[in-house]
Write a protein that holds these residues in place. Structure first.
Motif, PDB file in Angstrom:
ATOM      1  N   TRP B   8      35.635  13.801 -27.789  1.00 36.11           N
ATOM      2  CA  TRP B   8      34.356  14.482 -27.532  1.00 36.11           C
ATOM      3  C   TRP B   8      33.334  13.538 -26.933  1.00 36.11           C
ATOM      4  N   ASN B  11      32.307  13.556 -23.248  1.00 38.58           N
ATOM      5  CA  ASN B  11      31.317  14.514 -22.752  1.00 38.58           C
ATOM      6  C   ASN B  11      29.927  14.293 -23.350  1.00 38.58           C
ATOM      7  N   PHE B  12      29.772  13.184 -24.024  1.00 32.66           N
ATOM      8  CA  PHE B  12      28.501  12.820 -24.654  1.00 32.66           C
ATOM      9  C   PHE B  12      27.805  11.842 -23.706  1.00 32.66           C
ATOM     10  N   PRO B  13      26.757  12.271 -22.991  1.00 29.17           N
ATOM     11  CA  PRO B  13      26.192  11.429 -21.919  1.00 29.17           C
ATOM     12  C   PRO B  13      25.955   9.961 -22.287  1.00 29.17           C
ATOM     13  N   PRO B  14      25.346   9.661 -23.468  1.00 29.45           N
ATOM     14  CA  PRO B  14      25.059   8.236 -23.745  1.00 29.45           C
ATOM     15  C   PRO B  14      26.305   7.376 -23.950  1.00 29.45           C
ATOM     16  N   PHE B  15      27.476   8.021 -24.023  1.00 28.67           N
ATOM     17  CA  PHE B  15      28.716   7.245 -24.125  1.00 28.67           C
ATOM     18  C   PHE B  15      28.854   6.318 -22.915  1.00 28.67           C
ATOM     19  N   THR B  17      26.384   4.734 -21.407  1.00 31.87           N
ATOM     20  CA  THR B  17      25.364   3.685 -21.398  1.00 31.87           C
ATOM     21  C   THR B  17      25.717   2.719 -22.518  1.00 31.87           C
ATOM     22  N   GLN B  19      25.303   0.774 -25.512  1.00 31.28           N
ATOM     23  CA  GLN B  19      24.269   0.997 -26.524  1.00 31.28           C
ATOM     24  C   GLN B  19      23.576  -0.304 -26.953  1.00 31.28           C
ATOM     25  N   PRO B  20      22.242  -0.270 -27.043  1.00 32.29           N
ATOM     26  CA  PRO B  20      21.497  -1.480 -27.418  1.00 32.29           C
ATOM     27  C   PRO B  20      21.692  -1.850 -28.889  1.00 32.29           C
ATOM     28  N   ASN B  21      21.903  -0.846 -29.745  1.00 30.47           N
ATOM     29  CA  ASN B  21      22.049  -1.134 -31.179  1.00 30.47           C
ATOM     30  C   ASN B  21      23.451  -1.653 -31.464  1.00 30.47           C
ATOM     31  N   THR B  24      25.972   0.716 -33.346  1.00 33.65           N
ATOM     32  CA  THR B  24      26.357   1.829 -32.488  1.00 33.65           C
ATOM     33  C   THR B  24      27.276   1.351 -31.377  1.00 33.65           C
ATOM     34  N   ARG B  27      30.777   0.827 -32.564  1.00 36.00           N
ATOM     35  CA  ARG B  27      31.397   2.135 -32.688  1.00 36.00           C
ATOM     36  C   ARG B  27      31.809   2.669 -31.299  1.00 36.00           C
ATOM     37  N   GLN B  28      30.885   2.497 -30.326  1.00 39.99           N
ATOM     38  CA  GLN B  28      31.122   2.970 -28.970  1.00 39.99           C
ATOM     39  C   GLN B  28      32.329   2.266 -28.350  1.00 39.99           C
ATOM     40  N   ARG B  64      28.111  11.037 -14.914  1.00 40.69           N
ATOM     41  CA  ARG B  64      27.925   9.758 -15.593  1.00 40.69           C
ATOM     42  C   ARG B  64      29.072   8.818 -15.235  1.00 40.69           C
TER      43      ARG B  64
END
Lengths: 250, 173
Positions: B8, B11-15, B17, B19-21, B24, B27-28, B64
């Motif tokens: 999923w 289809n999650f746009p921020p996937f 980018t 992640q700065p954290n 997260t 996990r990404q 993306r």
């Protein structure tokens, strides 16, 4: 000329007041006794009723809810008493069991949700986890809220936040959301995709840019939201995996 | 590629980018790690060019694409778990191992024992494309990857590599 009140009249008056008072408290007492008696009878009836309909209460969600309301009206918490009569009923067991399942489902989802979940999704997952029998299927969001309240004893690791419009978010990671954060969560949960921008938040919450940016940065820092920044020219969008429809459908 | 089962997150746009954290991002990258391995396993491929806009790194429907620094982070994460290795110094060409080389070595060695190849010589082509290996996970696997796995086995003393005219052979012990 009006006659002044004599001593006798005053004494007479005082006596009358005293008598009224005595009578009054007598009536009050008898009413109280009556009331207590009524309550006692009602409670007994309720207990009888509960035993008689034990199975229905456990199985039927609507029944259970009405029973809960009845108990609340006379100040009985069937969950609070672990011993004595109410433990025979096993009402507590029902909610403790549900509470354990709530924790299990939430912890299992934490990695992908960041630690928050909509109550409606939690209910769906619980139903899926509880098996196919119809007795397991009949749990309402109210049931989950009652069970979740019991989890408060674990400290702030498990909190339910109302986010408006009858929706709730269940948080299952240690820590407490500030008022700013839960406001943002409220805005996001009413977006179709569960995503927000700083502009949108400023408009809806009437905050300054600084305050908004600080709050959203904190949310990102806690892993509750992801940043989407496809190119450096446009402002970033913040996405909550917990609210993302594409995840919930899987 | 219609039947590839995208997670999923694809289809999650921020996937797309980085992640700065920190948490997260970990996990990404873990999701990217699994996705890349599954994707390469599904296509039965092993070579990856970071600059190529393959469907893996680009979700056109979502508009993306993972930027270069993101792709490099993904590949380095894969390298960290033993599932990829860079082929050049600029780290643009990579080899993806959906099983780690250690795992491949064990799988191939077990196969050789099971099918009685011990002490006889076979070519690398026979291992990856021969009739004997049909249905095995390493059937039609990149021969370069097979060779690397065999080199590991050779270090463990479980086989010996030898050079024929222009093809390589191996003898399992």
């Amino acid at each position: 000329m009006r006659r002044r009140a004599g001593l006798g009249a005053i004494q007479q008056q005082q006596l009358e007041t005293q008598k009224y008072k005595d009578k009054g408290s007598l009536i009050e007492d008898s009413q109280f006794v009556q009331m207590t008696k009524h309550m006692e009878i009602f409670r007994e009836k309720l207990e009888e009723f509960a035993v008689k309909h034990k199975q229905d209460i456990r199985k039927n969600a609507q029944f259970r809810r009405q029973f809960q309301e009845m108990c609340a009206a006379i100040g009985v918490d069937p969950l609070a008493s672990g011993k004595g009569f109410w433990s025979v009923l096993g009402m507590g067991d029902f909610y403790y069991e549900l509470g354990v399942q709530v924790v299990e489902v939430c912890l299992a989802s934490n990695p992908s949700t960041g630690g928050i979940m909509e109550l409606s999704e939690l209910r769906r997952k619980l139903i899926a986890a509880r098996g196919q029998k119809s007795i397991h299927q009949e749990i309402t969001e109210d049931d989950i809220l009652i069970a979740a309240k019991k989890l408060k004893i674990f400290g702030n690791g498990f909190v339910v936040y109302p986010v408006g419009k009858g929706k709730y978010m269940v948080q299952s990671i240690p820590g407490e959301l500030s008022r700013e954060e839960s406001s943002i969560l409220g805005v996001a949960s009413n977006q179709e995709q569960g995503s927000v921008t700083v502009d949108l938040l400023m408009k809806q919450l009437g905050w300054t840019e600084f305050r908004t940016q600080q709050a959203i940065d904190k949310i990102v820092g806690e892993g509750l939201a992801w940043v989407d920044c496809p190119d450096s020219n446009s402002a970033p969008t913040y996405w909550f995996p917990s609210l993302f429809p594409g995840r919930k459908d899987t | 590629m219609a039947d590839f089962d995208w997670p999923w997150e694809y289809n999650f746009p921020p996937f797309f980018t980085l992640q700065p954290n920190n948490e997260t991002r970990t996990r990404q990258l873990t999701v990217w790690n699994n996705l890349t391995r599954n994707y390469y396993k599904h296509r039965n491929q092993s070579s990856l060019d970071i600059n190529e806009d393959s469907p893996l790194f680009c979700n056109n429907a979502l508009k993306r694409r993972l930027p270069t620094e993101g792709r490099l982070a993904v590949m380095e994460h894969l390298q960290g778990t033993g599932h990829a290795a860079p082929l050049d110094k600029r780290r643009t060409n990579w080899q993806v191992y959906w099983h780690t080389l250690d795992e491949w070595a064990k799988i191939i060695y077990d196969w050789s024992q099971r099918t009685g190849q011990t002490n006889s010589v076979c070519t690398i082509y026979e291992i990856s494309n021969g009739d004997n290996s049909v249905g095995e996970e390493f059937h039609e696997l990149d021969q370069d990857v097979v060779l690397k796995a065999l080199k590991l086995l050779e270090e463990q003393g479980k086989c010996e590599l030898m050079l024929f005219d222009d093809s390589q052979g191996v003898k399992f012990f």
